[in-house]
Design a protein around this motif. Structure first.
Motif, short mmCIF file in Angstrom:
data_model
loop_
_atom_site.label_atom_id
_atom_site.label_comp_id
_atom_site.label_asym_id
_atom_site.label_seq_id
_atom_site.Cartn_x
_atom_site.Cartn_y
_atom_site.Cartn_z
N ARG A 139 4.54 13.81 -2.91
CA ARG A 139 4.62 12.68 -3.83
C ARG A 139 4.91 11.41 -3.02
O ARG A 139 5.92 11.33 -2.31
N PRO A 141 4.65 6.93 -2.56
CA PRO A 141 4.49 5.63 -3.21
C PRO A 141 3.09 5.09 -3.01
O PRO A 141 2.48 5.29 -1.96
N ARG A 144 0.84 -1.01 -1.53
CA ARG A 144 1.05 -2.29 -2.19
C ARG A 144 -0.28 -2.92 -2.56
O ARG A 144 -1.18 -3.03 -1.74
N TRP A 208 2.76 8.55 4.96
CA TRP A 208 2.58 9.68 4.08
C TRP A 208 2.92 10.99 4.79
O TRP A 208 2.88 11.09 6.02
#
Length: 299
Positions: A139, A141, A144, A208
């Protein structure tokens, strides 16, 4: 259709204080095309012939007729099991491209076709069955969304190629291709917008991590994955349907190979227009066309 002009680009640079080197070097200008994705499945006979096929995506009669004429002509390298040719069935993702050749006239071609399981469950099951390493994204984020593009309502996608370390961290990341959706403007402004998306995606991807199963350290070093990163102001359902069975306008950059790419005929060719949000392609595929030039002929 939104317009993105060179003056907008100058405003971005002034507002963000962008300096030389803050975005990836532009490697060729993009082109304006219409694309459409079509899902289905294909059965290959023991001689490599198309034995049967079915298209699941609802299409207009003219597009259906084009594909019904083209697909039966494909010829494959026969699939072998224990040294003997066998019948084989595979999922299929076709990407169509339409280029303007005159006033309101378009030439339609098959841009690419992928013969790989694309859903997470099917892909992982196929990799386990073949004894291959399975890479599952943790999981993470989302990268941007460049504020200057978001405020301008500019949407797009970046296809990332990642090479993984044995512990599931990212050893290398490369933006293979990027696209902007439903936007027109000067090439300089559009290519700069693509570069902003590529920088955002690659910066995030370096952080990641993946969970890697069913592989030794030696095998894991050979794992690389292709992952699309979508920048969209739409809801999840709209993103999933975008470009499936309907034409989508793209300003698309050239597809580039990463510096670590090895000569491997079994590696599937994947472009930024080929994948839905959340899909991933990894490893090789035994399904190979004898002659990929059939994909570049006008339908």
């Amino acid at each position: 259709m939104r317009l993105l002009q060179a003056g907008v680009l100058a405003l971005w640079l002034a507002c963000t204080g962008a300096q030389a080197g803050t975005a990836p070097a532009e490697q060729g200008s993009g082109e304006s095309v219409l694309t459409m994705r079509v899902d289905g499945e294909l059965t290959i006979g023991t001689q490599g012939e198309v034995e049967a096929y079915a298209l699941r995506t609802e299409l207009t009669p003219d597009i259906q007729k084009m594909l019904d004429k083209a697909i039966p002509k494909w010829a494959f390298v026969p699939i072998e099991q224990d040294g003997k040719p066998v019948r084989a069935k595979t999922p299929m993702r076709i990407t169509l491209v339409a280029r303007e050749i005159g006033e309101q006239k378009y030439e339609v071609k098959i841009d690419n076709v992928i013969f790989s399981p694309l859903t997470k469950e099917d892909r992982e099951a196929a990799e386990r069955a073949a004894g291959k390493a399975v890479a599952r994204m943790n999981r993470l984020p989302f990268p941007r969304y460049p504020q200057e593009l978001m405020l301008a309502g500019i949407e797009g996608s970046v296809l990332l190629r990642l090479r993984l370390n044995p512990d599931g961290s990212v050893a290398d990341v490369f933006a293979e291709q990027s696209s902007l959706y439903n936007v027109k403007g000067s090439r300089r402004a559009l290519d700069k917008a693509r570069a902003l998306l590529e920088k955002s995606a690659t910066d995030a991807a370096r952080k990641w991590t993946y969970s890697v199963e069913n592989a030794s350290a030696e095998q894991t070093q050979d794992i690389d994955v292709k992952v699309p990163v979508k920048y969209s102001l739409k809801g999840p359902d709209e993103i999933e349907r975008d470009g499936v069975g309907v034409w989508r306008y793209e300003y698309r950059g050239p597809r580039l190979d990463p510096p670590w790419k090895k000569a491997d005929d079994m590696e599937p060719i994947v472009g930024v227009s080929d994948l839905n949000n959340g899909e991933m392609v990894s490893g090789n595929t035994p399904f190979r066309l004898r002659d990929r030039s059939v994909l570049n002929q006008a339908l």
